[in-house]
Design a protein around this motif. Sequence first.
Motif, PDB file in Angstrom:
ATOM      1  N   ASP A 159      44.968  31.852  44.020  1.00 11.38           N
ATOM      2  CA  ASP A 159      45.848  32.285  45.095  1.00 11.38           C
ATOM      3  C   ASP A 159      45.341  33.600  45.697  1.00 11.38           C
ATOM      4  O   ASP A 159      44.214  34.013  45.444  1.00 11.38           O
ATOM      5  CB  ASP A 159      47.287  32.415  44.590  1.00 11.38           C
ATOM      6  CG  ASP A 159      47.434  33.433  43.449  1.00 11.38           C
ATOM      7  OD1 ASP A 159      46.490  34.223  43.199  1.00 11.38           O
ATOM      8  OD2 ASP A 159      48.495  33.452  42.809  1.00 11.38           O
ATOM      9  N   GLU A 160      46.172  34.242  46.469  1.00  7.03           N
ATOM     10  CA  GLU A 160      45.769  35.471  47.154  1.00  7.03           C
ATOM     11  C   GLU A 160      45.423  36.611  46.196  1.00  7.03           C
ATOM     12  O   GLU A 160      44.708  37.541  46.566  1.00  7.03           O
ATOM     13  CB  GLU A 160      46.871  35.920  48.111  1.00  7.03           C
ATOM     14  CG  GLU A 160      48.145  36.354  47.379  1.00  7.03           C
ATOM     15  CD  GLU A 160      49.265  36.724  48.315  1.00  7.03           C
ATOM     16  OE1 GLU A 160      49.232  37.847  48.860  1.00  7.03           O
ATOM     17  OE2 GLU A 160      50.162  35.880  48.478  1.00  7.03           O
ATOM     18  N   TYR A 161      45.923  36.559  44.970  1.00  3.91           N
ATOM     19  CA  TYR A 161      45.655  37.626  44.001  1.00  3.91           C
ATOM     20  C   TYR A 161      44.340  37.436  43.262  1.00  3.91           C
ATOM     21  O   TYR A 161      43.842  38.361  42.631  1.00  3.91           O
ATOM     22  CB  TYR A 161      46.786  37.711  42.976  1.00  3.91           C
ATOM     23  CG  TYR A 161      48.135  37.985  43.606  1.00  3.91           C
ATOM     24  CD1 TYR A 161      48.444  39.241  44.117  1.00  3.91           C
ATOM     25  CD2 TYR A 161      49.084  36.974  43.703  1.00  3.91           C
ATOM     26  CE1 TYR A 161      49.669  39.493  44.702  1.00  3.91           C
ATOM     27  CE2 TYR A 161      50.316  37.214  44.287  1.00  3.91           C
ATOM     28  CZ  TYR A 161      50.599  38.469  44.786  1.00  3.91           C
ATOM     29  OH  TYR A 161      51.808  38.710  45.365  1.00  3.91           O
ATOM     30  N   ALA A 162      43.799  36.239  43.308  1.00  3.52           N
ATOM     31  CA  ALA A 162      42.573  35.931  42.563  1.00  3.52           C
ATOM     32  C   ALA A 162      41.378  36.678  43.148  1.00  3.52           C
ATOM     33  O   ALA A 162      41.190  36.737  44.360  1.00  3.52           O
ATOM     34  CB  ALA A 162      42.304  34.431  42.591  1.00  3.52           C
ATOM     35  N   ARG A 183      37.085  34.199  37.169  1.00  3.60           N
ATOM     36  CA  ARG A 183      38.234  34.566  38.002  1.00  3.60           C
ATOM     37  C   ARG A 183      39.002  35.667  37.286  1.00  3.60           C
ATOM     38  O   ARG A 183      39.178  35.631  36.076  1.00  3.60           O
ATOM     39  CB  ARG A 183      39.147  33.349  38.208  1.00  3.60           C
ATOM     40  CG  ARG A 183      40.387  33.675  39.027  1.00  3.60           C
ATOM     41  CD  ARG A 183      41.268  32.473  39.252  1.00  3.60           C
ATOM     42  NE  ARG A 183      41.816  31.986  37.989  1.00  3.60           N
ATOM     43  CZ  ARG A 183      42.359  30.785  37.835  1.00  3.60           C
ATOM     44  NH1 ARG A 183      42.400  29.931  38.844  1.00  3.60           N
ATOM     45  NH2 ARG A 183      42.835  30.409  36.666  1.00  3.60           N
ATOM     46  N   MET A 184      39.442  36.638  38.064  1.00  9.47           N
ATOM     47  CA  MET A 184      40.279  37.725  37.552  1.00  9.47           C
ATOM     48  C   MET A 184      41.513  37.816  38.435  1.00  9.47           C
ATOM     49  O   MET A 184      41.435  37.557  39.628  1.00  9.47           O
ATOM     50  CB  MET A 184      39.539  39.064  37.606  1.00  9.47           C
ATOM     51  CG  MET A 184      38.295  39.132  36.776  1.00  9.47           C
ATOM     52  SD  MET A 184      37.501  40.759  36.891  1.00  9.47           S
ATOM     53  CE  MET A 184      38.689  41.785  36.017  1.00  9.47           C
ATOM     54  N   ARG A 185      42.611  38.211  37.815  1.00 18.36           N
ATOM     55  CA  ARG A 185      43.830  38.411  38.600  1.00 18.36           C
ATOM     56  C   ARG A 185      44.800  39.271  37.799  1.00 18.36           C
ATOM     57  O   ARG A 185      44.754  39.272  36.564  1.00 18.36           O
ATOM     58  CB  ARG A 185      44.444  37.092  39.016  1.00 18.36           C
ATOM     59  CG  ARG A 185      44.898  36.214  37.912  1.00 18.36           C
ATOM     60  CD  ARG A 185      45.361  34.835  38.329  1.00 18.36           C
ATOM     61  NE  ARG A 185      46.060  34.734  39.564  1.00 18.36           N
ATOM     62  CZ  ARG A 185      47.338  35.078  39.753  1.00 18.36           C
ATOM     63  NH1 ARG A 185      48.030  35.563  38.756  1.00 18.36           N
ATOM     64  NH2 ARG A 185      47.903  34.944  40.923  1.00 18.36           N
ATOM     65  N   PRO A 186      45.673  39.994  38.504  1.00 18.06           N
ATOM     66  CA  PRO A 186      46.675  40.789  37.788  1.00 18.06           C
ATOM     67  C   PRO A 186      47.644  39.858  37.058  1.00 18.06           C
ATOM     68  O   PRO A 186      48.218  38.953  37.663  1.00 18.06           O
ATOM     69  CB  PRO A 186      47.375  41.582  38.893  1.00 18.06           C
ATOM     70  CG  PRO A 186      47.040  40.883  40.169  1.00 18.06           C
ATOM     71  CD  PRO A 186      45.784  40.122  39.954  1.00 18.06           C
ATOM     72  N   ALA A 224      52.270  43.286  32.777  1.00 19.59           N
ATOM     73  CA  ALA A 224      52.301  44.721  33.051  1.00 19.59           C
ATOM     74  C   ALA A 224      51.299  45.025  34.154  1.00 19.59           C
ATOM     75  O   ALA A 224      50.314  44.298  34.341  1.00 19.59           O
ATOM     76  CB  ALA A 224      51.960  45.505  31.784  1.00 19.59           C
ATOM     77  N   SER A 225      51.534  46.104  34.876  1.00 22.92           N
ATOM     78  CA  SER A 225      50.683  46.425  36.025  1.00 22.92           C
ATOM     79  C   SER A 225      49.241  46.758  35.649  1.00 22.92           C
ATOM     80  O   SER A 225      48.351  46.654  36.485  1.00 22.92           O
ATOM     81  CB  SER A 225      51.291  47.586  36.818  1.00 22.92           C
ATOM     82  OG  SER A 225      51.374  48.735  35.992  1.00 22.92           O
ATOM     83  N   GLU A 280      44.103  39.257  33.884  1.00 23.38           N
ATOM     84  CA  GLU A 280      43.647  38.081  33.158  1.00 23.38           C
ATOM     85  C   GLU A 280      42.271  37.654  33.659  1.00 23.38           C
ATOM     86  O   GLU A 280      42.000  37.658  34.856  1.00 23.38           O
ATOM     87  CB  GLU A 280      44.618  36.915  33.348  1.00 23.38           C
ATOM     88  CG  GLU A 280      44.158  35.660  32.606  1.00 23.38           C
ATOM     89  CD  GLU A 280      45.091  34.485  32.768  1.00 23.38           C
ATOM     90  OE1 GLU A 280      45.532  33.958  31.738  1.00 23.38           O
ATOM     91  OE2 GLU A 280      45.372  34.093  33.919  1.00 23.38           O
ATOM     92  N   ILE A 281      41.434  37.256  32.713  1.00 21.23           N
ATOM     93  CA  ILE A 281      40.154  36.618  33.007  1.00 21.23           C
ATOM     94  C   ILE A 281      40.333  35.137  32.681  1.00 21.23           C
ATOM     95  O   ILE A 281      40.848  34.791  31.616  1.00 21.23           O
ATOM     96  CB  ILE A 281      39.026  37.203  32.142  1.00 21.23           C
ATOM     97  CG1 ILE A 281      38.727  38.636  32.535  1.00 21.23           C
ATOM     98  CG2 ILE A 281      37.777  36.342  32.230  1.00 21.23           C
ATOM     99  CD1 ILE A 281      37.735  39.324  31.631  1.00 21.23           C
TER     100      ILE A 281
END
Length: 177
Positions: free
Chosen positions: A50-53, A70-73, A97-98, A102-103
């Motif tokens: 998605d847009e966070y990826a 892929r990384m994302r909050p 948490a901010s 995640e990988i």
Amino acid sequence: MIHVVTKHNRLAYKDLLSEMHRLRRVHFVDERGWTGMSVREGGEYDPYDDEYAIYLLAVEPNGTIACSMRMRPALTGSVLGDVFPHLIAEDEASIYASDVWEISRYFATGAARGRTGAPRRAEIRLASLEVALKHRAKRLVGMIDLEMLPPMLDGSGWRVRTLGLPAPYDEGVAQAV
């Protein structure tokens, strides 16, 4: 060369991203036999694309992808927390948490596996740390098939701590790290 693809430059990487999704299908569906994957347009996709990826692409001089991650909050959702929360021990700090990212969907093509591919895999792991620092992440989390854990860590320099006990899933045994 490692390319960092975000929502801001994604359009410029349209063709490489299509190839990455195709290679994800090859790696996870065709080679590893994962059956619960969503395949469309010839590639593997999931709700976390998605847009966070942020995608890390190790691109060879000839333009082919050697490996990807892929990384994302995690705060915005994660494969580990949403799909495999049972892999995280109850006494572990929340991954929502901010400062936790995640990988996931880390893979290497045939040419980037084994000893000859070690430098490319090391570059993408280093790039993940640089992205994490840029976004003020203090912790990277993910899940990995136990079969893949030793080769991924071999010579990686990563300090990895398990977040819970291994548990079976449809295609093997996984662990949160």
